[in-house]
Design a protein around this motif. Structure first.
Motif, short mmCIF file in Angstrom:
data_model
loop_
_atom_site.label_atom_id
_atom_site.label_comp_id
_atom_site.label_asym_id
_atom_site.label_seq_id
_atom_site.Cartn_x
_atom_site.Cartn_y
_atom_site.Cartn_z
N PRO A 1 0.89 -1.22 -0.21
CA PRO A 1 0.01 0.03 0.01
C PRO A 1 0.74 1.16 -0.18
O PRO A 1 0.06 2.36 -0.38
N VAL A 2 1.98 1.13 0.53
CA VAL A 2 2.91 2.48 0.64
C VAL A 2 4.20 2.27 -0.68
O VAL A 2 4.81 3.33 -0.71
N ALA A 3 3.94 1.39 -1.36
CA ALA A 3 5.27 1.07 -2.25
C ALA A 3 5.48 2.08 -3.43
O ALA A 3 6.47 2.47 -3.63
N ASP A 4 4.41 2.81 -3.84
CA ASP A 4 4.41 3.73 -4.92
C ASP A 4 5.10 4.97 -4.59
O ASP A 4 5.30 5.85 -5.27
N TYR A 5 5.23 5.15 -3.17
CA TYR A 5 6.01 6.35 -2.89
C TYR A 5 7.37 6.30 -2.01
O TYR A 5 7.93 7.17 -1.78
N LEU A 6 7.56 4.85 -2.02
CA LEU A 6 9.25 4.60 -1.34
C LEU A 6 10.04 4.80 -2.27
O LEU A 6 10.26 4.36 -3.30
#
Length: 383
Positions: free
Chosen positions: A97-102
């Motif tokens: 869920p947070v991968a696109d911003y990491l």
């Protein structure tokens, strides 16, 4: 005095900025860069409710360890949290869920990550999502197959904790640790990486300078050059924030020939954590996830009852702006925003509060292997 000793005396312990810059560039895209700019602006403005997503993930594959280090809550048995092995399925449920911003994922925190044999698939999964990876290990009980698995996984940065140049000095702190195994595994993974003509992982020897090993700094420099590690990094020693007798603990472990930095006249001499720029960067930049899905406010905090949230959730931004996060960020804001709950952050004095910079109850200063969010801040702010 060696160059390393001069370095420890005079220079802040933030030395991996080139590596982080590579992650920001190499794993970036317009969405990530726009989010990075938003996060940094929101922190500069001391916003309480955020629109920016965390861009650094600290996720612990397990909180078991084969060693019993006396300044680590895992070694001391004081974690006050269920000990678990993170499954690959749950890793993906927390990570995706947070991968696109990491830009980066740190696959370590309070345990020995290589005890979890799913960690290699976790690394590969993160890399497949265009997220840089790094891992810290004690390398004491590591098998030959583990070395190949690390090289095959795509891991970008490997930190090997080795505090000394002999079993005697190393084993005083790394209880149950086997110096010959660690130094042998360190040399072998460098050899295998080079033989395969791989560029990754970058390999760092991390040396915590303590009273029993401070005389071995120059010998460590010689060994590091002989082995061929990419970086020998000397870091300061700390202690868990709830250590009962801090003065006695400091007297036992803190080095005497390497000067630390004094935080204030009211507390003992500290190393590496003093004078952090406020507000707290963890509350803006990084999400810290334990193997049981508990979300801690930072990598300093380890007890279950101090968690800010519980994963998995379908609403990451709802988590990121829940009443605990809002109450913690309000400590650093000039706005008269309501504080719904008291959190562990109320007692932290690493970062100055807005209206009472030194009104702390406890000092959350811990034995940590590194401070990744602090290094990323300097990139995020263009330094």
């Amino acid at each position: 005095m060696s160059l390393a000793q001069k370095y420890l005396r005079k220079v802040p312990q933030y030395t991996r900025n080139a590596r982080h810059l590579q992650s920001v560039i190499g794993h970036g895209n317009p969405r990530k860069w726009a989010n990075l700019a938003r996060v940094e602006l929101e922190r500069k403005m001391r916003r309480i409710e955020l629109k920016g997503h965390p861009y650094l993930l600290i996720i612990d594959p397990c909180n078991y360890c084969n060693l019993r280090c006396p300044l680590c809550p895992t070694g001391l048995g004081t974690l006050d949290r269920p000990q678990k092995m993170l499954s690959l399925e749950h890793f993906q449920r927390y990570f995706d869920p947070v991968a696109d911003y990491l830009f980066e994922a740190y696959l370590h925190n309070w345990g020995e990550s290589l005890l979890n044999k799913n960690v290699y698939k976790m690394i590969a999964h993160a890399q497949s999502r265009n997220v840089g990876t790094n891992l810290s290990t004690n390398f004491s009980e590591t098998a030959s197959s583990d070395l190949d698995n690390l090289l095959d996984s795509g891991l970008e940065y490997l930190i090997v904790s080795l505090d000394g140049t002999s079993q005697e000095s190393y084993g005083e702190y790394r209880i149950r640790g086997k110096f010959d195994n660690v130094i042998g595994n360190l040399a072998e993974i460098v050899r295998r990486r080079n033989a395969r003509k791989l560029t990754n992982p970058t390999i760092e020897w991390q040396f915590i300078v303590m009273k029993q090993n401070e005389h071995q700094i120059e010998e460590a420099e010689r060994l590091a050059k002989q082995i061929g590690v990419d970086l020998l990094r000397f870091i300061p020693v700390g202690m868990p924030y709830d250590t009962p007798d801090r003065s006695a603990t400091a007297d036992k472990w803190f080095p005497t020939t390497v000067a630390g930095r004094e935080y204030s006249p009211a507390v003992e001499q500290q190393f590496g954590q003093a004078n952090k720029p406020s507000p707290c960067f963890y509350l803006y930049r990084s999400m810290v996830v334990n193997p049981d899905g508990g979300v801690a406010p930072c990598c300093v905090v380890y007890k279950k009852d101090s968690d800010f949230a519980q994963l998995p959730t379908t609403d990451v931004m709802g988590l990121w702006n829940n009443e605990k996060y809002l109450s913690a960020r309000a400590l650093f804001s000039p706005r008269n925003a309501p504080r719904h709950v008291e959190t562990i952050c109320d007692g932290c004095d690493i970062f100055a509060k807005y209206d009472k910079p030194h009104a702390a109850v406890v000092r959350p200063h811990v034995h940590r292997q590194e401070d990744p969010a602090d290094e990323l801040v300097q990139i995020g702010r263009g330094r």
